[in-house]
Design an enzyme around this catalytic site. Structure first.
Site, PDB file in Angstrom:
ATOM      1  N   ALA A  65       0.423   9.325  70.548  1.00 36.86           N
ATOM      2  CA  ALA A  65       1.442  10.293  71.086  1.00 36.86           C
ATOM      3  C   ALA A  65       2.866   9.555  70.448  1.00 36.86           C
ATOM      4  O   ALA A  65       2.740   8.768  69.930  1.00 36.86           O
ATOM      5  CB  ALA A  65       1.257   9.981  72.541  1.00 36.86           C
ATOM      6  N   GLY A 110      -3.326   8.605  71.066  1.00 35.61           N
ATOM      7  CA  GLY A 110      -3.492  10.037  71.607  1.00 35.61           C
ATOM      8  C   GLY A 110      -4.268  10.699  70.310  1.00 35.61           C
ATOM      9  O   GLY A 110      -4.638  11.763  70.445  1.00 35.61           O
ATOM     10  N   GLU A 113      -7.682  10.310  70.752  1.00 37.77           N
ATOM     11  CA  GLU A 113      -8.017  11.282  72.012  1.00 37.77           C
ATOM     12  C   GLU A 113      -7.977  12.625  71.566  1.00 37.77           C
ATOM     13  O   GLU A 113      -8.761  13.464  72.260  1.00 37.77           O
ATOM     14  CB  GLU A 113      -6.970  10.933  72.941  1.00 37.77           C
ATOM     15  CG  GLU A 113      -7.023   9.431  73.751  1.00 37.77           C
ATOM     16  CD  GLU A 113      -5.861   9.188  74.736  1.00 37.77           C
ATOM     17  OE1 GLU A 113      -4.744   8.977  74.222  1.00 37.77           O
ATOM     18  OE2 GLU A 113      -6.347   9.055  75.869  1.00 37.77           O
ATOM     19  N   GLU A 133      -2.823   1.367  72.958  1.00 42.89           N
ATOM     20  CA  GLU A 133      -1.842   1.813  73.886  1.00 42.89           C
ATOM     21  C   GLU A 133      -1.574   0.202  74.605  1.00 42.89           C
ATOM     22  O   GLU A 133      -0.486   0.079  75.277  1.00 42.89           O
ATOM     23  CB  GLU A 133      -2.153   2.633  75.118  1.00 42.89           C
ATOM     24  CG  GLU A 133      -2.032   4.225  74.485  1.00 42.89           C
ATOM     25  CD  GLU A 133      -3.561   4.502  73.765  1.00 42.89           C
ATOM     26  OE1 GLU A 133      -4.427   3.744  73.622  1.00 42.89           O
ATOM     27  OE2 GLU A 133      -3.754   5.828  73.545  1.00 42.89           O
TER      28      GLU A 133
HETATM   29  N1  CAA Z   1       5.049   7.595  67.582  1.00 46.92           N
HETATM   30  C1  CAA Z   1       6.261   7.899  66.865  1.00 46.92           C
HETATM   31  N2  CAA Z   1       6.400   7.525  65.511  1.00 46.92           N
HETATM   32  C2  CAA Z   1       5.258   7.049  64.785  1.00 46.92           C
HETATM   33  C3  CAA Z   1       4.153   6.625  65.508  1.00 46.92           C
HETATM   34  C4  CAA Z   1       3.904   7.067  66.907  1.00 46.92           C
HETATM   35  N3  CAA Z   1       2.740   6.795  67.575  1.00 46.92           N
HETATM   36  N4  CAA Z   1       3.284   5.852  64.743  1.00 46.92           N
HETATM   37  C5  CAA Z   1       4.135   5.849  63.517  1.00 46.92           C
HETATM   38  N5  CAA Z   1       5.385   6.365  63.598  1.00 46.92           N
HETATM   39  C6  CAA Z   1       6.450   6.468  62.566  1.00 46.92           C
HETATM   40  C7  CAA Z   1       7.126   5.062  62.474  1.00 46.92           C
HETATM   41  O1  CAA Z   1       7.967   4.941  63.489  1.00 46.92           O
HETATM   42  C8  CAA Z   1       7.746   5.181  61.111  1.00 46.92           C
HETATM   43  O2  CAA Z   1       8.700   5.865  61.076  1.00 46.92           O
HETATM   44  P1  CAA Z   1      10.248   5.422  60.496  1.00 46.92           P
HETATM   45  O3  CAA Z   1       9.868   5.676  59.125  1.00 46.92           O
HETATM   46  O4  CAA Z   1      11.312   6.489  61.016  1.00 46.92           O
HETATM   47  O5  CAA Z   1      10.511   4.141  60.941  1.00 46.92           O
HETATM   48  C9  CAA Z   1       6.746   6.276  60.206  1.00 46.92           C
HETATM   49  O6  CAA Z   1       5.780   6.843  61.449  1.00 46.92           O
HETATM   50  C10 CAA Z   1       5.610   5.448  59.582  1.00 46.92           C
HETATM   51  O7  CAA Z   1       4.953   4.452  60.401  1.00 46.92           O
HETATM   52  P2  CAA Z   1       5.074   2.908  59.973  1.00 46.92           P
HETATM   53  O8  CAA Z   1       5.987   2.607  59.146  1.00 46.92           O
HETATM   54  O9  CAA Z   1       4.837   2.296  61.012  1.00 46.92           O
HETATM   55  O10 CAA Z   1       3.835   2.805  58.911  1.00 46.92           O
HETATM   56  P3  CAA Z   1       2.841   1.686  58.680  1.00 46.92           P
HETATM   57  O11 CAA Z   1       1.936   2.070  57.677  1.00 46.92           O
HETATM   58  O12 CAA Z   1       3.329   0.508  58.333  1.00 46.92           O
HETATM   59  O13 CAA Z   1       1.745   1.628  60.102  1.00 46.92           O
HETATM   60  C11 CAA Z   1       0.677   2.329  61.836  1.00 46.92           C
HETATM   61  C12 CAA Z   1       0.899   2.713  60.515  1.00 46.92           C
HETATM   62  C13 CAA Z   1      -0.292   1.122  62.100  1.00 46.92           C
HETATM   63  C14 CAA Z   1      -0.428   3.357  62.427  1.00 46.92           C
HETATM   64  C15 CAA Z   1       1.973   2.074  62.832  1.00 46.92           C
HETATM   65  O14 CAA Z   1       2.652   3.110  62.285  1.00 46.92           O
HETATM   66  C16 CAA Z   1       1.605   2.233  64.191  1.00 46.92           C
HETATM   67  O15 CAA Z   1       1.120   1.130  64.793  1.00 46.92           O
HETATM   68  N6  CAA Z   1       1.875   3.286  64.905  1.00 46.92           N
HETATM   69  C17 CAA Z   1       1.787   3.263  66.442  1.00 46.92           C
HETATM   70  C18 CAA Z   1       0.366   3.259  66.683  1.00 46.92           C
HETATM   71  C19 CAA Z   1       0.084   3.526  68.283  1.00 46.92           C
HETATM   72  O16 CAA Z   1       0.611   2.676  69.100  1.00 46.92           O
HETATM   73  N7  CAA Z   1      -0.295   4.354  68.883  1.00 46.92           N
HETATM   74  C20 CAA Z   1      -0.534   4.977  70.290  1.00 46.92           C
HETATM   75  C21 CAA Z   1       0.777   5.699  70.930  1.00 46.92           C
HETATM   76  S1  CAA Z   1       0.926   5.747  72.644  1.00 46.92           S
HETATM   77  C22 CAA Z   1      -0.194   7.175  73.144  1.00 46.92           C
HETATM   78  O17 CAA Z   1      -0.902   7.347  71.916  1.00 46.92           O
HETATM   79  C23 CAA Z   1      -0.513   7.195  74.414  1.00 46.92           C
HETATM   80  C24 CAA Z   1      -1.459   8.234  74.786  1.00 46.92           C
HETATM   81  O18 CAA Z   1      -2.546   7.798  74.918  1.00 46.92           O
HETATM   82  C25 CAA Z   1      -1.238   9.438  75.256  1.00 46.92           C
END
Ligand code: CAA
Length: 259
Positions: A65, A110, A113, A133
């Protein structure tokens, strides 16, 4: 209909929905989830289409998400919008045709999911699944705790949800999260072939096969068996049942009318 955050293509009787927010690794914001639901409903209503695929990029199916969209939301904001609830309701109640997730790269939070909301998951060799999460001080919110546990069992689901670790494609296939693995570059083409096989079957039996498997996961066995029996008997009112069985007896391929 035109879309901002997804691409929608048709390959004969198969529709491919490609999540398309590369700048955010296809993070699921409200607009994208709304568009996925609209595209699924559009394809559900399209009589040419027999099966849908949801996919992302080689790097990410969806990295979760949209954290930036959610970060400052209050509990009241989240409950009032209920984007995740609306998405799940649409998948569960409005979409009768099969939907396949074709996952390359990250399917996190998400994203995992959304893949599990589909009817089955085909994984590319580089797929990475996770429910991270816990690292954000929250838990899954699009059904992940329930669907992941039912798919891979309590012990592994606890491991994934409590540590936030990622699972690669091989582990996901062994655990029953993904049904098959393909080379990354071939994944979407292979998914289209699998979807084409399904789209070539008789639609009433496809819809009932999907419903009966969903019941097996969601309701007590005896209720599911009773439901299956009613579906099975009702298929004897279709032309395609007559054609399918006649074709077997006559040693030829069936020519289904309701595809
Ligand atoms: N939401 C918003 N933006 C996101 C994102 C997310 N879930 N995941 C990645 N991005 C964005 C980053 O902020 C980045 O943007 P900027 O260039 O503007 O900084 C861009 O995408 C590229 O990401 P990274 O630079 O982080 O890329 P990476 O290759 O270094 O890492 C990754 C990849 C390991 C997937 C890392 O992006 C990450 O950990 N993302 C978050 C994963 C996460 O925590 N997901 C769960 C979200 S909460 C949820 O999903 C709730 C639910 O159940 C409903």
């Amino acid at each position: 209909m035109s879309y901002n955050t997804i691409l929608l293509d048709k390959h004969d009787n198969v529709a491919v929905i490609t999540l398309n927010r590369p700048e955010a690794l296809n993070a699921l914001n409200a607009e994208l989830l709304g568009e996925v639901v609209s595209a699924l409903k559009e394809m559900e209503a399209d009589s040419e289409i027999g099966c849908m695929i949801i996919t992302g990029s080689d790097k990410a199916f969806a990295a979760g998400a949209d954290i930036k969209e959610m970060a400052e939301q209050s509990m009241t904001d989240m409950m009032a919008a209920d984007v995740f609830g609306h998405t799940q309701k649409a998948f569960m109640h409005d979409i009768k045709k099969p939907v396949i997730a074709a996952v390359n790269g990250y399917a996190l939070g998400g994203g995992c999911e959304l893949a599990m909301l589909c009817d089955f998951i085909l994984a590319g060799e580089t797929a990475k699944f996770g429910q991270p999460e816990i690292n954000l001080g929250v838990i899954p919110g699009i059904g992940g705790s329930q669907r992941l546990t039912k798919l891979i069992g309590k012990s592994k689901a606890m491991d994934m949800m409590l540590t936030g670790r990622m699972m690669d494609a091989n582990e996901a296939e062994r655990a029953g999260l993904a049904s098959r693995i393909f080379p990354t570059d071939d994944l979407v083409d292979e998914a289209i072939k699998v979807a084409g096989v399904i789209a070539g079957k008789s639609l009433p039996s496809v819809v009932m096969a999907k419903e009966t498997v969903i019941k097996a996961v969601d309701i007590p066995t005896q209720d599911g068996v009773d439901f299956e029996k009613r579906c099975f008997y009702s298929l004897f009112s279709t032309e395609d049942q007559k054609e399918g069985m006649a074709a077997f007896v006559e040693k030829r391929q069936p020519n289904f009318k309701n595809k």
